[in-house]
Design a protein around this motif. Sequence first.
Motif, PDB file in Angstrom:
ATOM      1  N   THR A 151       0.477  -0.829  -0.197  1.00 32.00           N
ATOM      2  CA  THR A 151       0.537  -0.140  -0.109  1.00 32.00           C
ATOM      3  C   THR A 151       0.981   1.210   0.102  1.00 32.00           C
ATOM      4  O   THR A 151       1.097   1.720  -0.656  1.00 32.00           O
ATOM      5  N   ARG A 152       0.974   1.816   1.271  1.00 36.16           N
ATOM      6  CA  ARG A 152       2.022   2.920   1.151  1.00 36.16           C
ATOM      7  C   ARG A 152       3.364   2.513   0.314  1.00 36.16           C
ATOM      8  O   ARG A 152       3.443   4.097  -0.365  1.00 36.16           O
ATOM      9  N   ARG A 211       4.328   1.143  -1.958  1.00 37.85           N
ATOM     10  CA  ARG A 211       3.402   0.833  -3.434  1.00 37.85           C
ATOM     11  C   ARG A 211       3.305   2.407  -3.700  1.00 37.85           C
ATOM     12  O   ARG A 211       3.336   2.689  -5.533  1.00 37.85           O
ATOM     13  N   SER A 212       2.483   3.241  -3.206  1.00 35.24           N
ATOM     14  CA  SER A 212       1.798   4.700  -3.493  1.00 35.24           C
ATOM     15  C   SER A 212       3.230   5.415  -3.667  1.00 35.24           C
ATOM     16  O   SER A 212       2.827   6.636  -4.404  1.00 35.24           O
ATOM     17  N   THR A 213       4.647   4.826  -3.820  1.00 34.36           N
ATOM     18  CA  THR A 213       5.207   6.262  -3.527  1.00 34.36           C
ATOM     19  C   THR A 213       6.383   5.527  -4.846  1.00 34.36           C
ATOM     20  O   THR A 213       7.248   6.077  -4.929  1.00 34.36           O
ATOM     21  N   ARG A 214       6.422   3.913  -4.990  1.00 32.44           N
ATOM     22  CA  ARG A 214       6.704   3.919  -5.607  1.00 32.44           C
ATOM     23  C   ARG A 214       8.634   3.474  -5.465  1.00 32.44           C
ATOM     24  O   ARG A 214       9.128   3.088  -5.731  1.00 32.44           O
ATOM     25  N   SER A 236       3.434  -2.920 -10.287  1.00 32.14           N
ATOM     26  CA  SER A 236       4.723  -2.124  -8.752  1.00 32.14           C
ATOM     27  C   SER A 236       5.371  -2.931  -9.058  1.00 32.14           C
ATOM     28  O   SER A 236       6.967  -2.580  -9.852  1.00 32.14           O
ATOM     29  N   ARG A 249       8.349  11.163  -2.824  1.00 32.16           N
ATOM     30  CA  ARG A 249       6.851  11.244  -1.746  1.00 32.16           C
ATOM     31  C   ARG A 249       7.452  10.059  -1.031  1.00 32.16           C
ATOM     32  O   ARG A 249       6.379  10.158  -0.231  1.00 32.16           O
TER      33      ARG A 249
END
Length: 139
Positions: free
Chosen positions: A7-8, A10-13, A83, A132
């Motif tokens: 989640t977190r 992944r949202s930043t890559r 991702s 990010r």
Amino acid sequence: MTYRSRTRIRSTRYVMLLHLPADHTAASVRDALTEAAHRLPAHLKQSLTWDQGSEMAAHHSFTTATDVPVYFCDPASPWQRGSNENTNGLLRQYVPKGTDLSVHSREHLDAVAAQLDGRPRKTLGWETPAERLHKLLAV
């Protein structure tokens, strides 16, 4: 190989590479993942999504040690880990497919991850994964 939380992170890559110098048995992968998970703040550790590989056979003990649930993709469904698949493609620029990863030091893998985390990404509005992640840590 990259193993990232779902989640977190992944949202930043943001990329965290595991150093597995001896083997990639279930016990070795579990230990390396547990060490990596313990370096993250609790609010960034929500889940881990994995393919069907046998190296995650110790997922129950990983979840017990970290309180991070592990989810598995359906067989032959790489889009469920998009991702991760994209990151694997980026890693091929540094480590060609089929390369024996055990010859790479932790320092080399950390340097590769730092380069990837410093690359602006279109999907992040041209911010870098490191930027990010820094924003998430500042909250």
